[in-house]
Design a protein around this motif. Structure first.
Motif, PDB file in Angstrom:
ATOM      1  N   HIS A   2       0.797  -1.241   0.093  1.00  0.00           N
ATOM      2  CA  HIS A   2       0.017   0.145   0.105  1.00  0.00           C
ATOM      3  C   HIS A   2       0.766   1.310  -0.081  1.00  0.00           C
ATOM      4  O   HIS A   2       1.981   1.053   0.226  1.00  0.00           O
ATOM      5  N   GLY A   3       0.242   2.366  -0.167  1.00  0.00           N
ATOM      6  CA  GLY A   3       1.074   3.564  -0.211  1.00  0.00           C
ATOM      7  C   GLY A   3       0.800   4.538   1.044  1.00  0.00           C
ATOM      8  O   GLY A   3       0.439   4.018   2.229  1.00  0.00           O
ATOM      9  N   LEU A   4       1.305   5.841   1.089  1.00  0.00           N
ATOM     10  CA  LEU A   4       1.341   6.644   2.084  1.00  0.00           C
ATOM     11  C   LEU A   4      -0.244   7.087   2.724  1.00  0.00           C
ATOM     12  O   LEU A   4      -1.207   7.089   2.204  1.00  0.00           O
ATOM     13  N   THR A  35       2.505   5.478  -8.880  1.00  0.00           N
ATOM     14  CA  THR A  35       3.823   5.644  -8.291  1.00  0.00           C
ATOM     15  C   THR A  35       4.757   6.958  -8.392  1.00  0.00           C
ATOM     16  O   THR A  35       4.803   7.097  -9.664  1.00  0.00           O
ATOM     17  N   PRO A  36       4.948   7.359  -7.719  1.00  0.00           N
ATOM     18  CA  PRO A  36       5.425   8.851  -7.894  1.00  0.00           C
ATOM     19  C   PRO A  36       7.209   8.593  -8.005  1.00  0.00           C
ATOM     20  O   PRO A  36       7.842   8.916  -6.853  1.00  0.00           O
ATOM     21  N   HIS A  37       7.691   8.069  -8.943  1.00  0.00           N
ATOM     22  CA  HIS A  37       8.914   7.503  -9.109  1.00  0.00           C
ATOM     23  C   HIS A  37       9.727   8.864  -9.098  1.00  0.00           C
ATOM     24  O   HIS A  37      11.066   8.757  -8.642  1.00  0.00           O
ATOM     25  N   GLY A  64       4.219   2.848  -2.016  1.00  0.00           N
ATOM     26  CA  GLY A  64       4.620   1.464  -2.053  1.00  0.00           C
ATOM     27  C   GLY A  64       5.182   1.121  -3.223  1.00  0.00           C
ATOM     28  O   GLY A  64       6.038   0.133  -3.145  1.00  0.00           O
ATOM     29  N   GLY A  65       5.076   1.657  -4.394  1.00  0.00           N
ATOM     30  CA  GLY A  65       5.919   1.324  -5.629  1.00  0.00           C
ATOM     31  C   GLY A  65       7.343   1.551  -5.364  1.00  0.00           C
ATOM     32  O   GLY A  65       8.257   0.976  -6.200  1.00  0.00           O
TER      33      GLY A  65
END
Length: 648
Positions: free
Chosen positions: A359-361, A493-495, A436-437
């Motif tokens: 999962h993410g933020l 995803t914020p690469h 999470g990415g």
């Protein structure tokens, strides 16, 4: 009637009677013709209502089907049914033994069902009638193989399966409410005779004694999910609730099960021996099937679909779980640290490929509920994959959380496959969302010394720090691809970072984050030493970094670690799913992460969906992940599914 009419006509023609008598006979003739012919009429009706009348049965109304009514009328039993239904059941049961007939069984199951409905006020009487209905429905389905006109796909066959499922479900409710449990040799009363329980079979990984109870899937209506994974067939879908296990006495694998009340999908089936063992006695086996493994059962010599409901047990577990701690995981990572790690929803199976969701933020594993529900609806995926979730406090630095994910994968391997012989484990897929990415990407990259060199021009071995501090920094800055990970999927995803980490929202969020005291203490000396030994080429951001960054700091476009990670080679196939809140085309933003940050050159596929930041919940994103997982198996996608489009 026809013979009377003919006789009257002959009498009139022969003038054998007086004119007066002839007139009387003519009137009688007209009345006779009216009675025999004028009673048949037709009238226009709504076609839909007429079709509904053909579909009527005891399940949908207070009357039996046209088939059963015709059966009763043709045998002059309609009045008998209305005056003494139980007597009629006993008589028809005896008749069936002497002359087996599908029509008789069909009538028996409908009449038993109606009598059960009429006996609701007396639960024990209703239960006996429901079990009798289930018996006759089961025998009806078995009789089809001996009937040249029998067809398991005929509407009557499906109706018989519904009678069986409905009656068995109601009987299970009665058993739950009265505390009636399986016991070999237990006799269950029928209207005619009884059923004696014989063997018990369970396909589940847990012993039946480990379950605290069950809920029928039929008891609940699910909300909040777009799709409902139900497979019509034979059997009663249930949600089995497992007893909470003590961690110190549990099996080693139990530490990977969620701490919430665990609920498992199953299908209950009562397999009745069609041969009466003595008089009116039958034997039966009680069976429990795992729908993640089985989707059909044998009924005699024929394979029939198993009735499956995967959505209701999943929704029941989530609805009864504590509220997610996404915000707490951001602002107070230490509070949720004990729960971080990998969790599985089913016991580990070495013949299945692990899929890990990250999962993410400010989120939790619950963010994957729609995705999981959608993927489990595919029988190929649920037979070939096992689904895992990584939970972590998102306030911690990304590189620290990534190290925790690597350690978790290693621990799982040591628990279930210490010798490294499980080939399926090495086909692991990670599906990630947002922050999470960034964690996931490091599972398939090599840091070499590049990340460390961005901070310091002194070899870490020569740093004047404690062994614990050196070990900690090594976990963060030095990593290699995980051997088990063979494919990754990035969703929103914020690469290259997200602008929100720089603005007011980022400043407020950063101020709210309280990093774990132990984490700050263990790194204070290391960062103080780094401040004195900066690399001469370190960026301004590095010079300003005098303490451990938060998770929000990790998302800053100015974070130099992101600049390295976005350029470092990803050493397994990877896929991108990106949201655009204006149109399903490359460009724009999902409201949090712009396309320019989410896009990666070299992706095996890229799909842009018309969505905000929660793109993982979009039906086309779920469909795309399904396609990717089938591709991973070497399975061809269904007609109309194209790589990277998710649409025909």
């Amino acid at each position: 009637m026809q013979s009377v009419c003919v006789w009257l006509i002959r009498c009139i023609r022969k003038n054998a009677m007086s004119r007066h008598v002839g007139a009387v006979l003519a009137v009688v003739l007209v009345a006779a013709l009216a009675a025999g012919c004028a009673g048949v009429t037709v009238k226009r009706v709504d076609p839909g209502k007429r079709v509904e009348s053909f579909d009527r049965s005891a399940l949908s109304s207070s009357r039996p089907s046209e088939r059963t009514l015709a059966f009763l009328k043709q045998r002059d039993l309609e009045d008998y049914w209305k005056s003494d239904p139980l007597g009629l059941i006993i008589m028809l049961d005896a008749q069936y033994r002497d002359d087996p007939s599908g029509d008789t069984l069909f009538a028996l199951m409908e009449i038993c069902h109606l009598e059960a409905e009429r006996s609701k006020a007396v639960p024990e009487d209703a239960a006996v009638r429901r079990l009798s209905c289930a018996l006759y429905a089961y025998l009806y389905l078995l009789s089809l193989k001996d009937n040249p006109r029998g067809n398991l796909y005929h509407p009557y066959s499906r109706l018989a399966a519904q009678f069986y499922n409905s009656s068995l479900a109601r009987y299970l409710l009665y058993a739950r409410e009265t505390g009636l449990r399986y016991e070999q040799g237990r006799k269950l009363r029928l209207l005619v005779g009884h059923i004696e329980l014989d063997r018990r079979f369970s396909e589940l990984s847990w012993n039946p004694e480990e379950f605290a109870g069950f809920k029928l899937a039929y008891e609940y209506e699910v909300g909040g999910l777009e799709t409902y994974n139900v497979n019509p067939g034979l059997g009663v879908p249930v949600a089995l609730i497992r007893k909470q296990q003590e961690r110190d006495t549990a099996r080693p694998e139990d530490k990977y099960l969620p701490t919430i009340e665990q609920t498992y999908a199953a299908t209950a089936f009562l397999r009745i021996n069609p041969e009466r063992v003595s008089g009116n006695a039958f034997t039966a086996d009680f069976e429990l099937y795992d729908p993640m493994e089985t989707d059909s059962i044998r009924l005699g010599d024929v394979s029939m679909p198993l009735e499956i409901d995967l959505t209701t047990p999943l929704a029941y577990m989530v609805a009864n779980a504590p509220s997610p701690q996404g915000i707490t995981g951001l602002t107070d990572p230490e509070a949720t640290a004990p729960q971080q790690g990998l969790y599985m929803l089913q016991p580990y199976q070495p013949d299945k490929i692990p899929v890990i969701f990250v999962h993410g933020l400010m989120s939790s594993p619950r963010t994957w509920l729609s995705m999981l529900n959608g993927l489990m609806g595919d029988p190929v995926l649920r037979r070939r994959y096992q689904f895992w979730f990584f939970k972590y406090p998102t306030g911690n630095p990304v590189l620290y959380s990534a190290a925790t994910l690597r350690d978790s994968i290693t621990q799982v391997r040591m628990t279930f496959d210490p010798e490294g012989k499980d080939a399926q484990f090495n086909k692991m897929v990670i599906v990630s969302h947002s922050m999470g990415g960034l964690l996931t990407k490091t599972m398939a990259q090599s840091s070499g010394t590049h990340l460390w060199d961005m901070f310091s021009d002194v070899d870490i071995k020569d740093m004047d720090i404690t062994p614990d501090e050196r070990a900690f920094l090594s976990r963060l800055f030095f990593f290699e691809p995980q051997p088990a990970v063979s494919r990754v999927v990035f969703i929103a995803t914020p690469h290259r970072g997200a602008g929100m980490a720089l603005g007011a929202i980022g400043r407020i969020g950063r101020a709210l984050v309280t990093l774990p005291a132990t984490l700050v203490k263990s790194t204070a000396g290391a960062f103080a030493h780094l401040a004195k030994k900066r690399s001469s080429h370190a960026s301004q951001a590095m010079h300003n970094l005098d303490s451990l960054p938060t998770g929000i700091d990790s998302l800053s476009p100015k974070n130099p670690a992101l600049a390295y990670l976005v350029e470092a080679q990803i050493q397994v196939p990877y896929h991108s799913i990106i949201g655009n809140d204006r149109e399903a085309k490359p460009g724009g933003t999902d409201g949090v992460v712009p396309y320019a940050s989410s896009h990666l050159d070299g992706a095996a596929s890229e799909l842009v969906v018309y969505s905000g930041h929660n793109a993982q919940e979009h039906p086309l994103a779920i469909r795309e992940v399904r396609r990717i997982l089938l591709e991973h198996l070497g399975e061809a996608p269904r007609t109309g599914e194209k790589a990277g489009t998710g649409r025909p």
